[in-house]
Design an enzyme around this catalytic site. Structure first.
Site, short mmCIF file in Angstrom:
data_model
loop_
_atom_site.label_atom_id
_atom_site.label_comp_id
_atom_site.label_asym_id
_atom_site.label_seq_id
_atom_site.Cartn_x
_atom_site.Cartn_y
_atom_site.Cartn_z
N SER A 242 -11.02 -0.59 14.35
CA SER A 242 -9.98 -0.35 13.36
C SER A 242 -8.66 -0.98 13.78
CB SER A 242 -9.85 1.16 13.14
OG SER A 242 -9.20 1.45 11.94
N ASP A 469 -16.52 0.21 3.85
CA ASP A 469 -15.58 0.85 4.78
C ASP A 469 -14.35 1.30 3.99
OD1 ASP A 469 -13.50 1.29 6.76
OD2 ASP A 469 -14.71 0.13 8.16
N HIS A 497 -16.72 4.08 8.35
CA HIS A 497 -15.70 3.26 8.99
C HIS A 497 -16.20 2.73 10.33
CE1 HIS A 497 -11.91 1.63 10.05
NE2 HIS A 497 -11.54 2.59 10.87
#
Length: 528
Positions: A242, A469, A497
């Site tokens: 991320s 996502d 995610h």
């Protein structure tokens, strides 16, 4: 409103630590900028007009040599098999001074064998504001083939957890902040929301003034290079999730010849401005909710009906509106407000394994019991049962608001943008639009801007994207892989995610192979 990790007891979910939505996304800043001002290079020249992140000189400046040459004192720390140390870094890379040095916490678990040691593998779970050390200590038991060959290493970035943590509010103040109405319906409610943002910013300034101007992603990436040298590695091997993908890509852009094998999972696109990022994430969460709703309406007793995903969205919006007027009981002093309920739902969007839990908690909330959604909200905010908050919700805006100019500068700007946010998500649009106002009141002005990261000269870099996502839309992974001169895109067709360590043998095998022998996935490889 920001989004974070859910159910940290799950190692798979921990590997999918989330990007946090904020008034600006933790992206871009000039590589040579003095982080205290962001306006000039270390040599005092104007910032280059080139929109690509420019590498730093390969030679280490004499004034920084003491940091690169330092020795760390490793010692046992808490979790069996791990050792910890403290690394010094300059508060301001343009003007290093021992009097203001930062102490950054580092942890490692040495390679276990069998097989020869390949060096150090740094990890970062994202956020910004996620503790890399906490992540490492829960994640290091897997994957075993990688752990066998690498020393697994984590450093809490500056301002985060054990590394000069940003503090902003008392626990009670944070409770009140999290319950602030996120979708104001009147001028008075707008005033309450903006006052909450102002008070939050003032609290950060009063409690964390020393480091507040020096927690940019650029500085965190420079800290990584110091750590590389202290560990004795010629290149950085790295797995970032991320926001951790932006941190890793920034490192590769600043130090391309020192960037080794890097996995950027759940990738961010550094070439977007803050408003676009917020719109894209709003649409991403709408995609995730649609997938959840499509699954829910097929099951008997779905709390959002059995007609269509659009109707399910309308029912969820109606529940939020009801809670706005009449918060639900939870069995404790705090009630489930619209803001807390929305946070709980958003938290569950990060992992499809949380969908059954969300169905149950939505049914309870519709019946007047808000305890379940409050639990999800607390996990998102990292609120312990004793009422204490972790540092992530403070470090997150501190990094975000320093890295990039605000998406919006006034309530009027938000109102004008509401139609585009509602188009991106009829359910979450208003919430995300107003959340994007928070950096407008930040006490430290940002001078960053969107830029490409090409990292010419870096070793092959693997960029991983998940098609549905919610927090880092798949298009971002495609964009970053396209920007990087040596980027290879690895696609996971699925929900949730990030992808590595979340159950796909295809993804895990491709990444493990790359980390162990340097073989990148085949072009356009897709996994399910």
């Amino acid at each position: 409103m920001s989004t974070s990790r859910l159910l940290r007891t799950s190692a798979a979910f921990l590997a999918a630590s989330a990007l946090l939505i904020s008034g600006c996304s933790s992206e871009r800043s000039s590589p040579d900028a003095d982080a205290s001002s962001g306006r000039t290079t270390e040599a005092g020249a104007p910032r280059p007009a080139d929109s690509s992140l420019q590498p730093l000189p390969t030679a280490i400046p004499a004034k920084l040599r003491p940091y690169y040459d330092q020795k760390m004192n490793w010692h046992a720390c808490g979790v069996a098999g791990f050792e910890c140390a403290t690394m010094k870094a300059p508060l301001d890379y343009a003007r290093p001074s021992a009097a203001t040095d930062l102490k950054l916490a580092v942890a490692r678990k040495k390679a276990t064998g069998p097989g020869s040691r390949l060096g150090s593998l740094m990890v970062n779970p994202g956020g910004p504001g996620g503790s890399a050390i906490d992540y490492l200590q829960q994640y290091a038991p897997q994957p075993a083939p990688v752990r066998a060959r690498y020393d697994m290493v984590a450093m809490d970035p500056r301002g985060v957890a054990r590394s000069e943590p940003i503090e902003c509010l008392s626990n009670k103040e944070m409770d009140r902040y999290t319950q602030t109405d996120p979708t104001p319906d009147s001028p008075a409610e707008v005033d309450k929301l903006t006052t909450a943002y102002r008070n939050f910013a003032k609290g950060c300034e009063s409690r964390s003034g020393k480091v507040l101007s020096h927690v940019s992603t650029i500085e965190a990436a420079r800290d990584m290079d110091v750590l590389r040298a202290v560990l004795g590695d010629k290149k950085v091997t790295y797995v970032g999730a991320s926001y951790g993908t932006f941190l890793g890509a920034t490192y590769a852009g600043l130090f391309p010849t020192r960037a080794g094998r890097m996995v950027l999972d759940g990738a961010m696109n550094p070439d977007l401005d803050a408003r676009t990022i917020n719109i894209d994430q709003t649409a991403g969460f709408n995609t995730a909710f649609t997938a959840f709703a499509a699954d829910c309406i097929k099951k008997q007793g779905c709390p959002l009906g059995d007609k269509s995903t659009e109707d399910a969205g309308r029912q969820l919006s109606a529940l939020f509106k009801k809670l706005d007027a009449h918060p639900a009981e939870t069995g404790e002093e705090r009630k489930l407000t619209e803001s807390l309920a929305t946070t709980g739902v958003i938290a569950a969007m990060y992992d499809q394994h949380a969908w059954p839990m969300l169905r149950d908690y939505l049914a309870q909330a519709k019946a007047g019991n808000g305890r379940g959604l409050l639990t999800l909200s607390d996990s998102y905010y990292e609120r312990d049962p004793n009422g204490s908050y972790a540092n992530q919700m403070y470090a997150n805006p501190a990094v975000n608001c320093l890295d990039l100019a605000p998406a919006f500068t006034s309530p009027d700007k938000v109102r004008a943008a509401l139609p585009s946010f509602r188009k991106a998500s009829p359910v979450f649009g208003d919430n995300f639009a107003w959340a994007a106002l928070n950096c407008a009141y930040w006490p430290v002005k940002s001078a960053g801007k969107a830029h490409r990261i090409e990292a010419k000269g870096a070793s092959p870099i693997v960029v991983v994207g998940t098609t549905r996502d919610p927090a880092t839309p798949y298009a971002w992974a495609k964009a970053l892989a396209g920007q990087l001169a040596t980027g290879t895109l690895l696609t996971y067709e699925g929900d949730g995610h990030t992808a590595y360590g979340r159950g796909s043998d295809c993804i895990d095998a491709a990444i493990n192979t790359y980390l162990l022998d340097g073989t990148t996935p085949s072009k356009n490889k897709r996994c399910k």
